[in-house]
Design a protein around this motif. Structure first.
Motif, PDB file in Angstrom:
ATOM      1  N   VAL A 210       0.862  -1.183   0.000  1.00  0.00           N
ATOM      2  CA  VAL A 210       0.000   0.000   0.000  1.00  0.00           C
ATOM      3  C   VAL A 210       0.897   1.231   0.000  1.00  0.00           C
ATOM      4  O   VAL A 210       1.761   1.385   0.869  1.00  0.00           O
ATOM      5  N   THR A 212       0.941   5.398   0.168  1.00  0.00           N
ATOM      6  CA  THR A 212       0.087   6.487   0.608  1.00  0.00           C
ATOM      7  C   THR A 212       0.937   7.658   1.072  1.00  0.00           C
ATOM      8  O   THR A 212       2.163   7.542   1.223  1.00  0.00           O
ATOM      9  N   ARG A 220      -8.941   6.651   5.890  1.00  0.00           N
ATOM     10  CA  ARG A 220      -8.504   6.658   4.488  1.00  0.00           C
ATOM     11  C   ARG A 220      -7.803   5.341   4.147  1.00  0.00           C
ATOM     12  O   ARG A 220      -8.010   4.781   3.076  1.00  0.00           O
ATOM     13  N   ASP A 223      -9.894   2.436   3.032  1.00  0.00           N
ATOM     14  CA  ASP A 223     -10.489   2.462   1.692  1.00  0.00           C
ATOM     15  C   ASP A 223     -10.004   1.309   0.826  1.00  0.00           C
ATOM     16  O   ASP A 223     -10.610   1.013  -0.216  1.00  0.00           O
ATOM     17  N   ILE A 224      -8.912   0.669   1.221  1.00  0.00           N
ATOM     18  CA  ILE A 224      -8.420  -0.455   0.422  1.00  0.00           C
ATOM     19  C   ILE A 224      -9.318  -1.683   0.569  1.00  0.00           C
ATOM     20  O   ILE A 224      -9.338  -2.540  -0.317  1.00  0.00           O
ATOM     21  N   VAL A 227     -12.025  -2.271  -2.108  1.00  0.00           N
ATOM     22  CA  VAL A 227     -11.346  -2.531  -3.383  1.00  0.00           C
ATOM     23  C   VAL A 227     -10.840  -3.970  -3.417  1.00  0.00           C
ATOM     24  O   VAL A 227     -11.005  -4.682  -4.414  1.00  0.00           O
ATOM     25  N   LEU A 241      -1.657  -1.209  -4.036  1.00  0.00           N
ATOM     26  CA  LEU A 241      -2.832  -0.358  -3.879  1.00  0.00           C
ATOM     27  C   LEU A 241      -2.334   1.038  -3.548  1.00  0.00           C
ATOM     28  O   LEU A 241      -1.631   1.239  -2.561  1.00  0.00           O
ATOM     29  N   ASP A 242      -2.682   1.996  -4.381  1.00  0.00           N
ATOM     30  CA  ASP A 242      -2.132   3.354  -4.285  1.00  0.00           C
ATOM     31  C   ASP A 242      -3.199   4.312  -3.765  1.00  0.00           C
ATOM     32  O   ASP A 242      -4.242   4.507  -4.384  1.00  0.00           O
ATOM     33  N   LEU A 243      -2.922   4.915  -2.599  1.00  0.00           N
ATOM     34  CA  LEU A 243      -3.851   5.859  -1.971  1.00  0.00           C
ATOM     35  C   LEU A 243      -3.359   7.297  -2.066  1.00  0.00           C
ATOM     36  O   LEU A 243      -3.906   8.182  -1.407  1.00  0.00           O
ATOM     37  N   GLN A 248      -9.294   8.331  -4.380  1.00  0.00           N
ATOM     38  CA  GLN A 248      -9.086   7.234  -5.329  1.00  0.00           C
ATOM     39  C   GLN A 248      -8.248   6.132  -4.685  1.00  0.00           C
ATOM     40  O   GLN A 248      -7.420   6.395  -3.808  1.00  0.00           O
ATOM     41  N   VAL A 249      -8.492   4.904  -5.143  1.00  0.00           N
ATOM     42  CA  VAL A 249      -7.625   3.777  -4.815  1.00  0.00           C
ATOM     43  C   VAL A 249      -7.266   3.120  -6.143  1.00  0.00           C
ATOM     44  O   VAL A 249      -8.120   2.574  -6.829  1.00  0.00           O
TER      45      VAL A 249
END
Length: 254
Positions: A210, A212, A220, A223-224, A227, A241-243, A248-249
């Motif tokens: 991840v 972030t 926040r 939020d993954i 998804v 997984l890009d926060l 957006q994810v």
């Protein structure tokens, strides 16, 4: 008179009954003591002072609750309580002395009549292990403070981190307290600095990384989860997984 040793364990009951007074005498004795204590406490200024002079209320046991990492001997030494003292002594100073220990966040001290001091402790919890230059690992709390715990003697299931970054430790502590299942997946976390680019956090959740910003909150970070659930329903998986982008994810697949 020398102070005796304190009992810090659970006393075994006397099953023999030898030498004990009859039951009715014990009931009368306890009733009289309770009445005397009640009458004395009705005078709050001098009542506890009078009771403190009675041997019946000398400290015989100290019971700790909530301590996993703090050595019991060190806690007793900080309390400075012995069997010549009364349970009617001021209790606030005992808590203050114990809170001076680097592993104790908060302490509350209560009396349990006739002779027990109950100490309830909230400890500073390790949220990550940070590697020293010599290769050894230091447990670190949510504020980035290194804790005097030997991880070779006290097992702890916490992630690894390259540094005791306070913002990163704060995130891990928030996950530990509010999302323990998600925190349990964290294997490694670090702040990554790249020339010409903003700093970012990279948190390794098994095979998923991840990415972030350092300003990320627990909400926040969560939020993954939807998804990941959506990918699983479609029999897909992500390796990243890009926060870092607002609201957006971004899922990157292998």
């Amino acid at each position: 008179m020398a102070a005796g040793s304190l009992d810090t364990g659970v006393s075994a009951p006397n099953r023999s009954g030898a030498g004990e007074p009859p039951r009715w005498q014990r009931i009368v004795r306890v009733t009289l003591i309770a009445c005397a204590v009640g009458a004395t406490l009705a005078s709050p200024w001098w009542g506890p002072r009078a009771l403190a002079r009675l041997d019946f209320f000398h400290v015989r046991r100290v019971v700790f609750e909530g301590m996993r990492y703090t050595p019991r001997g060190e806690a007793l030494a900080l309390l400075k309580v012995d069997t010549l003292q009364s349970v009617w002594q001021e209790l606030a100073p005992l808590a203050e002395r114990l809170e001076a220990h680097p592993l104790v966040a908060r302490a509350q001290v209560e009396r349990q009549l006739p002779g027990t001091i109950l100490v309830q402790v909230v400890e500073r919890e390790p949220v990550a292990l940070v590697r020293r230059k010599d290769g050894r690992l230091d447990p670190v709390d949510g504020a980035g403070h290194r804790l005097p715990i030997d991880p070779t003697r006290v097992p702890m299931d916490v992630p690894l981190s390259a540094t005791a970054d306070s913002a990163l430790m704060h995130l891990l502590d928030g996950l530990r307290a509010n999302e323990p299942a998600l925190y349990g997946r964290v294997e490694r976390a670090e702040r990554v600095r790249t020339r010409g680019a903003p700093d970012e956090f990279q948190v390794k959740l098994g095979e998923v990384t991840v990415r972030t910003t350092p300003e990320v909150t627990v909400d926040r970070f969560k939020d993954i989860l939807p998804v990941e659930a959506d990918l699983a329903r479609n029999r897909l998986r992500a390796v990243e997984l890009d926060l870092r982008f607002r609201n957006q994810v971004i899922a990157r697949q292998p």
